[in-house]
Design a protein around this motif. Structure first.
Motif, short mmCIF file in Angstrom:
data_model
loop_
_atom_site.label_atom_id
_atom_site.label_comp_id
_atom_site.label_asym_id
_atom_site.label_seq_id
_atom_site.Cartn_x
_atom_site.Cartn_y
_atom_site.Cartn_z
N UNK A 109 0.84 -1.16 -0.33
CA UNK A 109 0.10 0.00 0.25
C UNK A 109 0.66 1.02 -0.25
N UNK A 110 2.27 1.34 0.10
CA UNK A 110 2.88 1.70 0.76
C UNK A 110 3.16 2.79 -0.78
N UNK A 111 2.94 4.28 -1.11
CA UNK A 111 3.43 4.93 -2.28
C UNK A 111 5.33 5.43 -2.22
N UNK A 112 4.94 4.83 -3.76
CA UNK A 112 6.54 4.95 -3.80
C UNK A 112 7.68 6.50 -3.16
N UNK A 113 8.43 6.59 -3.13
CA UNK A 113 9.68 7.82 -2.06
C UNK A 113 8.99 9.09 -3.18
N UNK A 114 8.58 8.71 -4.11
CA UNK A 114 8.49 10.24 -4.78
C UNK A 114 7.95 10.49 -4.14
N UNK A 115 6.68 10.29 -4.16
CA UNK A 115 5.27 10.70 -3.61
C UNK A 115 5.13 10.95 -2.80
N UNK A 116 5.72 10.23 -1.61
CA UNK A 116 5.21 10.61 -0.14
C UNK A 116 6.47 11.75 -0.04
N UNK A 117 7.56 12.57 -0.82
CA UNK A 117 7.78 12.87 -0.58
C UNK A 117 7.08 14.20 -0.82
N UNK A 118 6.73 14.27 -2.23
CA UNK A 118 5.62 15.27 -3.41
C UNK A 118 4.57 15.21 -1.74
N UNK A 119 3.79 14.66 -1.48
CA UNK A 119 2.57 14.83 0.04
C UNK A 119 3.24 15.68 0.73
N UNK A 120 4.43 15.33 1.45
CA UNK A 120 5.14 16.17 2.34
C UNK A 120 4.54 17.50 2.90
N UNK A 121 5.73 17.35 1.35
CA UNK A 121 6.47 18.99 0.48
C UNK A 121 4.74 20.03 0.33
N UNK A 122 3.68 19.04 0.23
CA UNK A 122 2.30 19.52 -0.19
C UNK A 122 1.72 20.64 1.25
#
Lengths: 358, 278
Positions: A109-122
């Motif tokens: 279920x985990x998002x790919x690392x790039x998506x995680x970073x994007x979400x945190x930045x948002x």
């Protein structure tokens, strides 16, 4: 997502924290649980989150959108929980704190690392702390920490947001700012939210509806206007702000408080029953001569003119301390000084009679 | 590069008296005796010293001392953490009693501990009888040495970790759970990292104690040359033969090795602690 708590009872040893409490929060609503410490509000919030369980065998249920989640563990309920003392992971940076909920998901279920970073930045952008992503919690102010805690809770895209005295540990000015910010945030994300607080100003300002709790039960549920202007009980009246209290009794359908006689028709109270009169400080007038209105004789003991209103302290003939608040203009017109003997008349008041039904 | 400044200004007086007193104290109690060892070694004939230190018997004892201490410290780090966790997180009848039992290895004369352990672990003893049926012999083997060192080292880890766990708020774990972390994740990524500097510190102390331990080990080890002789025993043996230089030579090697190890562990521990310190 709507929240419903049904018949919740919780005891800690011999101390009852909640007695058969039921509560509904509608989809997209921001509801404040308001009450003094020990009233059970935090326990109710923790039971809804899944951090506590109701007493076994009492049939308590917690429903999210009609589905009973009482047997789901806290991690399965997908709630965003914000703690009074932030509960940030102090060994992780702000960035890693926010990313935590995304990183601990099961691998598939985990998002790919790039998506995680994007979400945190948002989320960092949402809480306006983009520049502090690499800091540790110990390097932030209290208000910043609580914003990080909120972003961390929002990262898992919770279905409901539960806040336990989120601004309780902050100083007044920061608290005011975050309150306004939280309301704005809620108006943009529209997440069903439940906020625990003991600060009535906070509850009245932020919430769509206020639930007033006292001694393990709910005293009143209503909009801020309702609970403020039409308190259902003496407790709510008293808790919602400063009040003056006068003792009297019911005589032939009227409530009598010394020289004050107020209409009390249409109530079931019988003659001779004790009555209490609650008056807000700004619902009292001061005059030097008895006018048309009946008034209580009192002596001015202290005048405090600093602040948005003038606060006049008096001692009534009958010995009760009375506090009157009025705008500066009215104060100047009334020409009141300490030591003056004056008449205090009531503009608006609530009468409560002894309730023998308990 | 961090600039070292000698005196940090403080409104509270007393830096110089406190600093001088602690320096003097350390000098008298630690530095003077330790430098005596070096001086003693330096007066001797170097060839003789090298022969002592590099003899197979001594090298074997170094291996046993460091190996057994290391294993014992690792075991204590794991189980000491567990004991500390149970004592901090749960309440149960007799908790205070258990809490005081932890300190017994501190208080008990080590010879008593050694004799007690030997009695239990010899092949005919309470525990030894069961273990020997499986072909495991504890007394008079390196395992026995390790068991004795585990015994004396336990309190260090427990007492180092306990206060750190006690001051870690429950709501940090609750936060991790509410974010969907499993118990294992919560432990590995949240609880343990907070306690890790303390675990390392406890590990270092248990390890150091193990290196120096003599009393409890000599009974259970059987002191067989090349097999179960620990380095402190060889030092005592040399002393009994009036070979003071040889004794101090063995000691100097141990001293340097343990000092280096403690230095590294403490550096790791404080680097870990510095990260995100309050």
């Amino acid at each position: 997502m709507s929240i419903e708590a049904r018949n919740i009872t919780k005891t800690f040893g011999r101390y009852a924290a909640l007695r058969d409490v039921s509560l509904t929060v509608n989809e997209g609503e921001l509801v404040a649980l308001l009450g003094p410490s020990g009233s059970g509000k935090t326990t109710l919030l923790r039971i809804i989150a899944g951090l506590e369980t109701p007493d076994a065998g009492t049939g308590g249920a917690v429903l999210f959108d009609g589905r009973n989640v009482i047997d789901d563990r806290v991690g399965e309920r997908r709630v965003g929980f914000v703690f009074q003392h932030y509960a940030l992971f102090r060994n992780m940076t702000v960035f890693e704190n926010i990313a935590f909920g995304l990183r601990v998901r099961p691998r598939k279920e985990r998002l790919p690392e790039e998506k995680i970073r994007e979400r945190v930045r948002e989320l960092l952008e949402l809480i306006q702390l983009e520049s502090l992503a690499a800091r540790f919690p110990s390097q932030l102010s209290g208000g910043q920490r609580q914003r990080v805690a909120l972003a961390r809770a929002l990262a898992i895209e919770p279905k409901v947001l539960l806040l336990d005295e989120p601004f309780g540990a902050l100083d007044a000015k920061v608290r005011q700012g975050l309150r306004t910010w939280l309301r704005k945030l809620h108006d943009t994300v529209h997440m069903t939210s439940l906020l625990v607080t003991h600060d009535q100003d906070e509850a009245l300002e932020v919430a769509d509806r206020v639930v007033v709790m006292n001694q393990a039960h709910i005293e009143q549920v209503g909009t801020p206007e309702e609970v403020f202007h039409h308190p259902a009980s003496e407790f709510v009246m008293d808790f919602m702000g400063a009040v003056n209290l006068f003792h009297g009794r019911i005589e032939s359908g009227k409530a009598v408080f010394g020289p004050l006689v107020l209409d009390h028709a249409g109530s079931a109270a019988s003659d001779g029953q004790a009555a209490r009169l609650f008056v807000r400080p700004y619902d009292l007038d001061i005059t030097h001569r008895p006018g048309g209105e009946p008034g209580i004789c009192a002596r001015v003991t202290r005048v405090q003119a600093a602040g948005p209103h003038v606060r006049v302290e008096l001692r009534a003939e009958s010995g009760e301390a009375v506090v009157v608040e009025m705008p500066h203009a009215q104060f100047r017109a009334a020409r009141v000084h300490a030591g003056d003997d004056v008449y205090v008349s009531v503009r608006d008041a609530r009468i409560f009679t002894e309730d023998y039904s308990i | 590069m961090r600039a070292y400044r000698f005196k940090q200004f403080s409104v509270l007086p007393g830096f110089w008296p406190a600093f001088s007193a602690s320096t003097l104290y350390l000098t008298l109690i630690v530095l003077v005796p330790l430098s005596a060892i070096f001086l003693r070694t330096a007066t001797a004939d170097w060839a003789h010293l090298w022969k002592v230190v590099s003899s197979p018997q001594v090298v074997a004892s170094y291996k046993l001392s460091f190996g057994a201490s290391l294993v014992a410290a690792v075991v204590n780090a794991v189980f000491g953490f567990l004991v500390a966790w149970v004592l901090v997180r749960y309440s149960f009848p007799g908790k205070r009693l258990v809490d005081s039992i932890i300190d017994l290895p501190f208080a008990l004369p080590t010879a008593v501990a050694g004799i007690a352990l030997t009695t239990i672990y010899v092949d005919g003893g309470w525990v030894g009888r069961v273990l020997s049926r499986w072909g495991i012999h504890v007394a008079f083997t390196p395992i026995g040495v390790t068991v004795a060192l585990i015994f004396v080292g336990l309190p260090f880890v427990v007492r180092a970790v306990q206060p750190v766990l006690a001051e870690t708020d429950r709501d940090i774990e609750e936060a991790a759970h509410s974010l969907g972390a499993t118990r294992w994740h919560t432990f590995r990524r949240v609880v343990f990292p907070l306690a890790r500097p303390a675990v390392l510190a406890g590990f270092a102390m248990a390890f150091a104690r193990g290196l120096g331990e003599y009393g409890s080990v000599v009974f259970i080890s059987g002191n067989m040359p090349m097999k179960t002789q620990i380095a402190p025993l060889l030092i005592v043996t040399r002393l009994e033969q009036y070979d003071y230089a040889g004794a101090t030579a063995i000691a100097v090697v141990m001293l340097l090795a343990s000092f280096l190890m403690l230095l590294v562990i403490n550096a790791l521990s404080s680097a870990d602690r510095g990260k995100g310190a309050r």
